[in-house]
Design a protein around this motif. Structure first.
Motif, mmCIF file in Angstrom:
data_model
loop_
_atom_site.group_PDB
_atom_site.id
_atom_site.type_symbol
_atom_site.label_atom_id
_atom_site.label_comp_id
_atom_site.label_asym_id
_atom_site.label_seq_id
_atom_site.Cartn_x
_atom_site.Cartn_y
_atom_site.Cartn_z
ATOM 1 N N UNK A 100 -50.377 79.511 43.146
ATOM 2 C CA UNK A 100 -49.714 78.692 42.129
ATOM 3 C C UNK A 100 -49.525 77.258 42.618
ATOM 4 N N UNK A 101 -49.176 77.108 43.887
ATOM 5 C CA UNK A 101 -49.002 75.767 44.458
ATOM 6 C C UNK A 101 -50.329 75.010 44.450
ATOM 7 N N UNK A 161 -48.969 101.160 36.718
ATOM 8 C CA UNK A 161 -49.114 100.628 35.365
ATOM 9 C C UNK A 161 -48.728 99.154 35.298
ATOM 10 N N UNK A 162 -47.536 98.839 35.777
ATOM 11 C CA UNK A 162 -47.037 97.468 35.636
ATOM 12 C C UNK A 162 -47.838 96.499 36.493
ATOM 13 N N UNK A 163 -48.061 96.867 37.755
ATOM 14 C CA UNK A 163 -48.832 95.968 38.624
ATOM 15 C C UNK A 163 -50.293 95.909 38.186
ATOM 16 N N UNK A 164 -50.798 97.021 37.618
ATOM 17 C CA UNK A 164 -52.177 97.019 37.136
ATOM 18 C C UNK A 164 -52.367 96.100 35.937
ATOM 19 N N UNK A 165 -51.422 96.148 34.989
ATOM 20 C CA UNK A 165 -51.505 95.254 33.830
ATOM 21 C C UNK A 165 -51.381 93.804 34.279
ATOM 22 N N UNK A 166 -50.497 93.551 35.244
ATOM 23 C CA UNK A 166 -50.374 92.197 35.782
ATOM 24 C C UNK A 166 -51.690 91.774 36.440
ATOM 25 N N UNK A 167 -52.310 92.699 37.172
ATOM 26 C CA UNK A 167 -53.578 92.389 37.818
ATOM 27 C C UNK A 167 -54.684 92.088 36.818
ATOM 28 N N UNK A 168 -54.706 92.815 35.703
ATOM 29 C CA UNK A 168 -55.702 92.546 34.666
ATOM 30 C C UNK A 168 -55.516 91.141 34.088
ATOM 31 N N UNK A 169 -54.279 90.736 33.906
ATOM 32 C CA UNK A 169 -54.033 89.376 33.418
ATOM 33 C C UNK A 169 -54.462 88.338 34.453
ATOM 34 N N UNK A 170 -54.304 88.676 35.741
ATOM 35 C CA UNK A 170 -54.754 87.757 36.782
ATOM 36 C C UNK A 170 -56.278 87.647 36.789
ATOM 37 N N UNK A 171 -56.964 88.765 36.548
ATOM 38 C CA UNK A 171 -58.431 88.727 36.480
ATOM 39 C C UNK A 171 -58.873 87.852 35.314
ATOM 40 N N UNK A 172 -58.202 88.003 34.171
ATOM 41 C CA UNK A 172 -58.513 87.134 33.040
ATOM 42 C C UNK A 172 -58.284 85.673 33.368
ATOM 43 N N UNK A 173 -57.216 85.399 34.110
ATOM 44 C CA UNK A 173 -56.956 84.023 34.528
ATOM 45 C C UNK A 173 -58.023 83.501 35.468
ATOM 46 N N UNK A 174 -58.548 84.381 36.324
ATOM 47 C CA UNK A 174 -59.614 83.968 37.239
ATOM 48 C C UNK A 174 -60.883 83.603 36.476
ATOM 49 N N UNK A 175 -61.145 84.314 35.393
ATOM 50 C CA UNK A 175 -62.322 83.981 34.581
ATOM 51 C C UNK A 175 -62.175 82.587 33.988
ATOM 52 N N UNK A 200 -54.691 76.332 33.215
ATOM 53 C CA UNK A 200 -54.764 77.325 34.296
ATOM 54 C C UNK A 200 -53.500 77.316 35.139
ATOM 55 N N UNK A 201 -52.991 76.136 35.450
ATOM 56 C CA UNK A 201 -51.783 76.033 36.263
ATOM 57 C C UNK A 201 -50.584 76.633 35.529
ATOM 58 N N UNK A 202 -50.467 76.345 34.243
ATOM 59 C CA UNK A 202 -49.360 76.903 33.460
ATOM 60 C C UNK A 202 -49.434 78.422 33.432
ATOM 61 N N UNK A 203 -50.621 78.941 33.241
ATOM 62 C CA UNK A 203 -50.810 80.394 33.226
ATOM 63 C C UNK A 203 -50.441 81.001 34.574
ATOM 64 N N UNK A 204 -50.840 80.360 35.643
ATOM 65 C CA UNK A 204 -50.550 80.864 36.987
ATOM 66 C C UNK A 204 -49.044 80.849 37.256
ATOM 67 N N UNK A 205 -48.364 79.794 36.871
ATOM 68 C CA UNK A 205 -46.924 79.727 37.088
ATOM 69 C C UNK A 205 -46.215 80.848 36.334
#
Length: 234
Positions: A100-101, A161-175, A200-205
């Motif tokens: 994020x930084x 479940x929770x960390x997996x859904x968060x991870x999927x959103x992170x993968x989308x952010x990486x795309x 991208x920065x807003x999404x990451x924060x």
């Protein structure tokens, strides 16, 4: 339940602040004179992508609030066993903070027109995010090695479940971040590149904020916070 409602209220407040910054609550049709000089008409010039991201983050926040609420309700059943947090979770948190930084530094570089620094910051942010995702897989394996399984402990199911859904959103952010990095291959910092970097920065924060709350939930800190809230409301 209380903690989930508080989180949802925070998301709504952030969404309201975002929309107010986009000046969507202005009423330019009530203004007289030259439209270009009327206050509040800057919303016309705001990219639709910024507005769309704000709405999307509000929906994502509501989704995680529902997960948190279900987590608290499921804890009341007798078969619940609290998870021992793997140490790598703290390492993963640090990696996400660094990511994020790095993206915030990319925003600064984009605004100053420093293309080389922008590329380096985007790469650093993406690398830290990948490390975070790999660390999450290792965290799941660490819990499995300790004897936690989805069929034997519902707490582990919620963790995945929770960390997996968060991870999927992170993968989308990486795309999305990869697309922005491709745009940075040009010879200058364009307005499109600047906007993409800010998005991208807003999404990451936001993902970092959600992750911190997830860690607080899984570590039991939100339970203590909820107890304090209940005592104050009694």
């Amino acid at each position: 339940m209380i903690a989930a409602l508080i989180f949802l209220a925070i998301v709504v407040a952030i969404a309201g602040w975002w929309l107010s910054r986009q000046r969507l609550f202005s009423k330019p049709w009530l203004e007289t004179g030259n439209a270009g000089l009327a206050p509040g008409t800057e919303a016309i010039n705001q990219p639709a992508s910024k507005v769309g991201l704000g709405v999307f983050l509000a929906v994502v926040g509501a989704l995680f609030a529902l997960f948190f609420s279900a987590y608290f309700m499921r804890m009341e059943f007798p078969d619940w066993r609290t998870l021992a947090m793997p140490r790598i979770v703290w390492f993963n948190t640090g990696a996400l903070v660094l990511s994020s930084i790095a993206l915030q530094m990319a925003v600064v570089a984009a605004r100053r027109g420093r293309l080389q620094a922008l590329r380096q910051d985007l790469l650093a942010g993406a690398a830290a995010a990948v490390i975070f995702l790999v660390g999450q897989v290792l965290a799941w394996r660490a819990l499995a090695e300790l004897g936690y399984f989805a069929t034997s402990n519902p707490a582990y199911s919620f963790f995945v479940l929770i960390t997996g859904v968060h991870g999927l959103h992170m993968i989308g952010g990486l795309i999305a971040l990869a697309r922005t990095a491709v745009q940075s291959a040009g010879g200058e910092v364009t307005e499109r590149l600047r906007t993409g970097t800010e998005l991208c920065a807003t999404y990451w924060h936001f993902m970092l904020l959600v992750w911190v709350i997830i860690v607080a939930l899984l570590a039991g800190w939100l339970n203590e916070f909820a107890d304090i809230c209940r005592q104050l409301l009694v």
